[in-house]
Design an enzyme around this catalytic site. Structure first.
Site, mmCIF file in Angstrom:
data_model
loop_
_atom_site.group_PDB
_atom_site.id
_atom_site.type_symbol
_atom_site.label_atom_id
_atom_site.label_comp_id
_atom_site.label_asym_id
_atom_site.label_seq_id
_atom_site.Cartn_x
_atom_site.Cartn_y
_atom_site.Cartn_z
ATOM 1 N N ASN A 194 0.820 -1.208 0.000
ATOM 2 C CA ASN A 194 0.000 0.000 0.000
ATOM 3 C C ASN A 194 0.859 1.266 0.000
ATOM 4 O O ASN A 194 1.044 1.893 -1.041
ATOM 5 C CB ASN A 194 -0.930 0.002 1.216
ATOM 6 C CG ASN A 194 -2.138 0.894 1.017
ATOM 7 O OD1 ASN A 194 -2.061 1.919 0.355
ATOM 8 N ND2 ASN A 194 -3.256 0.521 1.592
ATOM 9 N N ASP A 195 1.413 1.628 1.146
ATOM 10 C CA ASP A 195 2.153 2.883 1.258
ATOM 11 C C ASP A 195 3.324 2.954 0.288
ATOM 12 O O ASP A 195 3.653 4.035 -0.208
ATOM 13 C CB ASP A 195 2.663 3.066 2.692
ATOM 14 C CG ASP A 195 1.526 3.273 3.676
ATOM 15 O OD1 ASP A 195 0.474 3.784 3.256
ATOM 16 O OD2 ASP A 195 1.693 2.924 4.855
#
Length: 479
Positions: free
Chosen positions: A405-406
């Protein structure tokens, strides 16, 4: 036994550890490096038995057998996804050992040979006090890291009011107590050092969020090395001094690399001053357990995430000439690496070029993704680091993101108010097509919504990564 022979064995063991460290720096040589490290430890144990100061061989053998049995049991039972918390747990043992050795040396200094004119040598007082302080900080800090990684304490930062002031007071207190202890050799000051260091270790790590755990793991690794080196000075053991310095310095270098990869300050890591972003959103891979897909979700611009199905994505994969796979913690949680290997094998049989893009802080410890992929027998040559592969995304037909994600969020490059701004990311957005395999549209550990979910090129496949990957493998037969 001749002291020269023991020192020779220590030299051989030290060389083995240096070679092992070099081997562990590359995935292709990591197994051999591990073997060399084991040989070095075996030589070190032989040296211990040759030491004339060892008087109770039965107790020593029983201790080695007990530790070895526990180690074998843990190695057989532990899952790859639990390696970060296992390492944090091991770091705590090293720290606690440093505390025990310091206390033992203080209680029986004549056994350790640190007495001069009826009193403990000043140099030994300095060594044991500093070693005890670092060990105590490592112990409680590692326990907190273990609790966060295991989910016992939760991944969100725990903010204590005026924590920086408290940490400063504790740090100054430890320094003053070390000075007092070296001047008076007081038992009260020694235990004061240990208790204050226990508290400082706890307060340094508890405000740090789950997204920053890779940095903390490497930093605690460094602390444990310096604690071991401190033990070596107290024991007069050259091997421990060298080994501890190797672990301490390599851990510090790795921490610097991790900080650079996350756009963090190394000083903030040491002082426990980062990872304080507040977020009410669910942390990916921790508290979110639902398999219920979210078909669409609007961002602030009213854009919608596009949901796909396994058959369409399977066709897209097979029709590509180049595919880059981006693994994340979601892959680790779902144990999806073996199913991903089946996808890779199918694509290669169809002349599709496949590579894995590894972000330095993907997962919960440095090298987490590499370990998981190695377990699934992914070809080492297919595993590429961020700096080497980022420019290739623009020439890639499809980027398949699995539970990350990040490390793929474009907000790190564009949103100056984002807590991840400035963090180097994988340029997934440059690929011609993007597929995300995730349980839902929840944010990552940073609590920041990934705007890449709403990119017109992006297709979301919701669900457990292993199950989704297995469904893709099945759909390959229907194409």
């Amino acid at each position: 036994m001749c002291a020269n022979f023991i020192n020779f064995l220590y030299l051989i063991a030290s060389i083995c550890f240096i070679v092992a460290l070099k081997g562990l720096s590359d995935a292709k040589t990591a197994r051999n490096g591990n073997v060399v490290g084991i040989i070095g430890m075996a030589v070190a144990l032989i040296a211990v038995f040759c030491d004339a100061r060892v008087s109770n061989y039965v107790f020593t053998v029983l201790a080695i057998l007990a530790g070895g049995t526990i180690g074998i049991f843990i190695a057989k039972k532990i899952e790859m996804t639990a390696l970060p918390q296992l390492i944090a747990g091991f770091h705590s043992f090293v720290g606690l050992a440093a505390v025990f050795v310091a206390v033992s040396a203080y209680m029986a200094p004549e056994v350790f040979g640190i007495v001069c004119d009826g009193a403990i040598k000043m140099s030994s007082l300095i060594e044991m006090s500093i070693g005890a302080a670092i060990g105590a900080i490592t112990f409680t800090g590692s326990l907190v890291a273990f609790g966060k990684l295991q989910g016992i304490l939760g991944s969100k930062p725990i903010m204590i009011p005026e924590r920086h002031l408290i940490n400063s007071v504790l740090g100054i207190s430890i320094i003053l107590l070390i000075v007092i202890f070296c001047a008076t050799a007081s038992m009260t000051s020694l235990f004061g050092i240990i208790l204050a260091s226990f508290a400082l270790g706890l307060l340094l790590v508890i405000p740090i969020g789950g997204a920053d755990m890779p940095v903390i793991i490497s930093m605690l690794n460094s602390y444990s090395g310096w604690a071991a080196s401190g033990i070596g000075f107290t024991l007069g053991n050259t091997l421990l001094i060298i080994t501890g310095a190797l672990v301490g310095s390599s851990g510090a270098i790795l921490s610097y690399v991790m900080c650079k990869a996350m756009n963090r300050s190394i000083f903030n890591v040491i002082l426990g001053g980062f990872g304080s972003q507040k977020s009410d959103k669910t942390a990916e891979g921790t508290t979110e357990k639902s398999d219920k897909p979210v078909a669409e979700k609007s961002d602030t611009s009213g854009k919608l995430a596009k949901e796909g199905n396994a058959l369409d994505v399977a066709k897209l994969l097979k029709g590509s000439k180049s595919v880059i796979i981006v693994p994340g913690y979601g892959m680790a949680v779902a144990h999806a690496q073996h199913a991903i290997k089946e996808i890779v094998d199918f694509l290669k049989k169809n002349n599709v070029r496949v590579r894995f893009a590894i972000h330095p802080v993907a997962g919960r410890m440095p090298g987490h993704m590499n370990v998981l992929l190695a377990e699934a027998n992914i070809d080492y040559d297919d595993i590429v680091e961020l700096e080497e592969i980022n420019d290739d995304f623009k020439n890639t037909d499809l980027a398949l993101v699995i539970g990350a994600n990040d490390v793929t969020n474009p907000a790190a490059k564009t949103n100056t108010s984002s807590p991840i701004y400035g963090m180097p990311i994988l340029d997934v957005e440059s690929a011609k097509n993007i597929v995300f395999i995730k349980r839902s549209l929840s944010s990552g550990y940073s609590g920041v919504d990934n705007e890449l979910f709403y990119n017109p090129k992006t297709v979301m496949l919701y669900g457990d990564a292993k199950k989704v990957a297995e469904s893709l493998v099945k759909e390959f037969d229907n194409i």
